[in-house]
Motif scaffolding. Structure first.
Motif, PDB file in Angstrom:
ATOM      1  N   VAL A 117       0.838  -1.200   0.000  1.00 62.21           N
ATOM      2  CA  VAL A 117       0.000   0.000   0.000  1.00 62.21           C
ATOM      3  C   VAL A 117       0.876   1.253   0.000  1.00 62.21           C
ATOM      4  CG1 VAL A 117      -1.681   1.330   1.321  1.00 62.21           C
ATOM      5  CG2 VAL A 117      -1.963  -1.126   1.080  1.00 62.21           C
ATOM      6  N   ALA A 118       1.921   1.259   0.799  1.00 60.14           N
ATOM      7  CA  ALA A 118       2.822   2.418   0.806  1.00 60.14           C
ATOM      8  C   ALA A 118       3.451   2.635  -0.564  1.00 60.14           C
ATOM      9  CB  ALA A 118       3.902   2.219   1.865  1.00 60.14           C
ATOM     10  N   ALA A 217      -3.019   6.753   5.117  1.00 58.28           N
ATOM     11  CA  ALA A 217      -3.922   6.306   6.186  1.00 58.28           C
ATOM     12  C   ALA A 217      -4.134   4.796   6.130  1.00 58.28           C
ATOM     13  CB  ALA A 217      -5.255   7.040   6.071  1.00 58.28           C
ATOM     14  N   ALA A 218      -4.313   4.238   4.929  1.00 53.39           N
ATOM     15  CA  ALA A 218      -4.533   2.796   4.798  1.00 53.39           C
ATOM     16  C   ALA A 218      -3.310   2.008   5.251  1.00 53.39           C
ATOM     17  CB  ALA A 218      -4.870   2.458   3.344  1.00 53.39           C
ATOM     18  N   ALA A 219      -2.115   2.480   4.912  1.00 51.67           N
ATOM     19  CA  ALA A 219      -0.894   1.788   5.327  1.00 51.67           C
ATOM     20  C   ALA A 219      -0.756   1.792   6.845  1.00 51.67           C
ATOM     21  CB  ALA A 219       0.322   2.439   4.668  1.00 51.67           C
ATOM     22  N   VAL A 220      -1.071   2.898   7.483  1.00 52.03           N
ATOM     23  CA  VAL A 220      -0.970   2.994   8.939  1.00 52.03           C
ATOM     24  C   VAL A 220      -1.970   2.056   9.615  1.00 52.03           C
ATOM     25  CG1 VAL A 220      -1.310   4.526  10.917  1.00 52.03           C
ATOM     26  CG2 VAL A 220      -0.038   5.331   8.915  1.00 52.03           C
ATOM     27  N   LEU A 221      -3.208   2.028   9.131  1.00 53.88           N
ATOM     28  CA  LEU A 221      -4.224   1.151   9.707  1.00 53.88           C
ATOM     29  C   LEU A 221      -3.846  -0.318   9.557  1.00 53.88           C
ATOM     30  CD1 LEU A 221      -7.476   2.995   8.543  1.00 53.88           C
ATOM     31  CD2 LEU A 221      -6.613   2.784  10.891  1.00 53.88           C
ATOM     32  N   ALA A 222      -3.316  -0.682   8.391  1.00 57.21           N
ATOM     33  CA  ALA A 222      -2.887  -2.063   8.183  1.00 57.21           C
ATOM     34  C   ALA A 222      -1.770  -2.437   9.146  1.00 57.21           C
ATOM     35  CB  ALA A 222      -2.427  -2.254   6.741  1.00 57.21           C
ATOM     36  N   ALA A 223      -0.829  -1.530   9.368  1.00 54.11           N
ATOM     37  CA  ALA A 223       0.279  -1.800  10.280  1.00 54.11           C
ATOM     38  C   ALA A 223      -0.209  -1.989  11.712  1.00 54.11           C
ATOM     39  CB  ALA A 223       1.295  -0.666  10.213  1.00 54.11           C
ATOM     40  N   LEU A 224      -1.240  -1.259  12.109  1.00 56.13           N
ATOM     41  CA  LEU A 224      -1.705  -1.294  13.488  1.00 56.13           C
ATOM     42  C   LEU A 224      -2.627  -2.464  13.791  1.00 56.13           C
ATOM     43  CD1 LEU A 224      -2.435   2.506  14.124  1.00 56.13           C
ATOM     44  CD2 LEU A 224      -0.501   1.161  14.976  1.00 56.13           C
ATOM     45  N   PHE A 225      -3.432  -2.899  12.810  1.00 57.07           N
ATOM     46  CA  PHE A 225      -4.539  -3.789  13.145  1.00 57.07           C
ATOM     47  C   PHE A 225      -4.602  -5.098  12.355  1.00 57.07           C
ATOM     48  CE2 PHE A 225      -6.101   0.547  14.131  1.00 57.07           C
ATOM     49  CZ  PHE A 225      -6.220   0.393  15.514  1.00 57.07           C
ATOM     50  N   MET A 226      -3.779  -5.303  11.345  1.00 59.62           N
ATOM     51  CA  MET A 226      -3.808  -6.569  10.621  1.00 59.62           C
ATOM     52  C   MET A 226      -2.866  -7.583  11.269  1.00 59.62           C
ATOM     53  SD  MET A 226      -4.232  -5.606   6.559  1.00 59.62           S
ATOM     54  CE  MET A 226      -4.639  -7.307   6.121  1.00 59.62           C
ATOM     55  N   ASP A 227      -2.979  -8.852  10.838  1.00 59.68           N
ATOM     56  CA  ASP A 227      -2.191  -9.936  11.410  1.00 59.68           C
ATOM     57  C   ASP A 227      -1.488 -10.737  10.323  1.00 59.68           C
ATOM     58  OD1 ASP A 227      -3.139  -9.817  14.325  1.00 59.68           O
ATOM     59  OD2 ASP A 227      -5.031  -9.990  13.244  1.00 59.68           O
ATOM     60  N   ASN A 228      -0.353 -11.356  10.711  1.00 59.53           N
ATOM     61  CA  ASN A 228       0.312 -12.362   9.887  1.00 59.53           C
ATOM     62  C   ASN A 228      -0.056 -13.747  10.405  1.00 59.53           C
ATOM     63  OD1 ASN A 228       2.076 -10.451   8.369  1.00 59.53           O
ATOM     64  ND2 ASN A 228       3.007 -10.135  10.386  1.00 59.53           N
ATOM     65  N   LEU A 229      -0.138 -14.724   9.508  1.00 55.47           N
ATOM     66  CA  LEU A 229      -0.404 -16.102   9.901  1.00 55.47           C
ATOM     67  C   LEU A 229       0.876 -16.922   9.740  1.00 55.47           C
ATOM     68  CD1 LEU A 229      -3.907 -16.752   8.285  1.00 55.47           C
ATOM     69  CD2 LEU A 229      -3.368 -16.088  10.636  1.00 55.47           C
TER      70      LEU A 229
END
Length: 466
Positions: A117-118, A217-229
């Motif tokens: 995204v960045a 904004a989308a990159a920041v939200l992904a960094a804060l709230f998404m997960d890796n499996l």
């Protein structure tokens, strides 16, 4: 307990803190107890953010379907040159879908989402720099090619979300993820219409200014709230196994017919209206968003119908309807009837979106059926199907996007040679007929009862319900 949950064997979770990169160590969505208590909430959060990031990716990828409408006579680019700019963006996006798919296993879904995204800031800023009369055409080609990075986001996003959801929910989840992403096409076209209608066709940078802060904004939200499996990391053999399976390439052909149509028509619609029906930039922009909007909204419906009735059945009916709609478009083009042309073209968009959802639902179903045919059961079959279907999605998505390239090149050649898009639409009609035949022959055909009934071998997957 954190929302990463406990292991199904009752052992305590081995999960690092957020600072370590938000890695989930164990993930078993097929376990109904785990799914109800923990999995659904985690998957939904990742799905929502994935939709947002993929949406912006699609918007950036399809920027040039709008920006070409701003390229007036002072830019010195004819219709064929504009179609080629759009085609270059399509090609790069299609090619990048392959490495983007593998990046999820290599780096983690969350980590790759943040980076990809960045990266969208590069083509957006480059377009803002290049959009001025006097810029050489090769520079426009380079900047359009940079926009292709937005097309790669789809593959990594779908591969990532495929791992979060159980098989019984994949059609709906993948449909929502893809449909929300696909909405980036009509949204950027609507914003382009707003700019043209308010500021005029000489201010394309206003459109680009919208996406720069949204991307951050989308990159920041992904960094804060998404997960890796963790379970899907570093499985490079899955890509090799998926590429060796003939069904990967069969479904690629079908997806070329559905998604290739959606993205190809989405990129070309405004130029077709300008070239074939002499619409002004404002007139063209006021119509181009309608088809992609409908196609995006119905994609989850295609997935839901496939969950209920089987992806192959819905896909077959859909291709037949696409062929009929193409016939309407050919007739309208021959008679120069814009209202009928719009009705047929918008129907093509809606049907392509429906087919996108049903075709993509076939992928996990096929590989799960093949896992069962190998003798695997339960969680082992689900894990095997999830492993191969995730890898296959990137390859299938790449081939499907190449269909968009073919559509734009076909329009370019048709308008150069005949001054009309009719030859291109005739070729598309043949493609839909071929896809219908393949769907029926491979996934739905029943052997004629002319001889002794043969009992299926255990190793043969039952694909009629995929």
């Amino acid at each position: 307990m954190t929302d990463t949950g406990t292991a199904t064997d009752g052992s305590p979770p081995r999960l690092p803190a957020r600072g370590a990169g938000r890695w989930i160590e164990r993930w078993d969505p097929e376990d109904t107890a785990f799914w109800a208590e923990h999995g659904r909430r985690i998957a939904r959060r990742n799905l929502v953010l994935s939709i947002l990031c993929e949406h912006i990716g699609f918007s950036v990828w399809s920027l040039w379907s709008v920006l070409v409408l701003f390229l007036g006579p002072e830019y010195g680019i004819d219709a064929a040159g504009k179609f080629f700019l759009v085609a270059v963006a399509t090609l790069v996006g299609a090619v990048l879908r392959v490495p983007y798919t593998f990046a999820v296993a290599r780096f983690g879904g969350r980590n790759w989402t943040v980076f990809s995204v960045a990266l969208l800031l590069v083509p957006t800023a480059a377009a803002a720099f290049a959009l001025r009369p006097g810029t050489p055409y090769p520079v426009f080609l380079l900047v359009a090619a940079l926009a292709g990075v937005g097309g790669g986001n789809f593959a990594s996003s779908m591969t990532n979300i495929n791992s979060f959801y159980p098989l019984r929910k994949k059609g709906w989840a993948l449909g929502l993820n893809a449909g929300g992403g696909n909405l980036g096409v009509p949204v950027v076209q609507l914003l382009g219409l707003l700019v043209i209608a308010t500021a005029g066709a000489s201010h394309p940078r206003l459109l680009l200014a919208v996406y720069l802060p949204l991307t951050v904004a989308a990159a920041v939200l992904a960094a804060l709230f998404m997960d890796n499996l963790r379970p899907v990391r570093n499985d490079t053999g899955a890509a090799r196994d998926a590429a060796r399976d003939p069904h990967t390439w069969i479904v690629s052909l079908l997806y070329l017919g559905t998604f290739g149509s959606f993205i190809g028509y989405g990129f070309a619609f405004g130029l077709v209206l300008q070239t074939q029906f002499a619409r002004t930039p404002l007139q063209a922009a006021s119509l181009t968003f309608i088809g992609p909007l409908l196609g995006s909204l119905v994609r989850p419906v295609g997935g839901r119908l496939a969950d209920r009735y089987g992806g192959a059945r819905i896909t077959l009916v859909n291709f037949a309807a696409m062929a009929a709609a193409t016939g309407v478009v050919i007739l309208a083009s021959a008679r120069h009837s814009l209202p009928v042309f719009l009705a047929g073209f918008v129907a093509l968009f809606a049907l392509s979106g429906l087919g996108n959802g049903s075709t993509y639902k076939m992928i996990p179903g096929i590989f799960h059926a093949k896992a069962l045919a190998k003798g695997l059961t339960g969680a082992a079959a689900a894990a095997h199907g999830r492993r191969l279907s995730g890898a296959a999605m990137g390859l299938i998505g790449a081939v499907g996007a190449l269909g968009g390239l073919g559509i734009n090149l076909a329009f370019r050649q048709a308008f150069q040679a005949a001054g009309t898009g009719i030859p291109a639409f005739v070729a598309f009609l043949g493609c839909y007929a071929l896809c219908s035949a393949v769907t029926w022959a491979v996934y739905l055909r029943r052997a004629a009862p002319t001889g002794p009934v043969r009992k299926p071998e255990a190793s043969e997957p039952a694909l009629a319900e995929v």
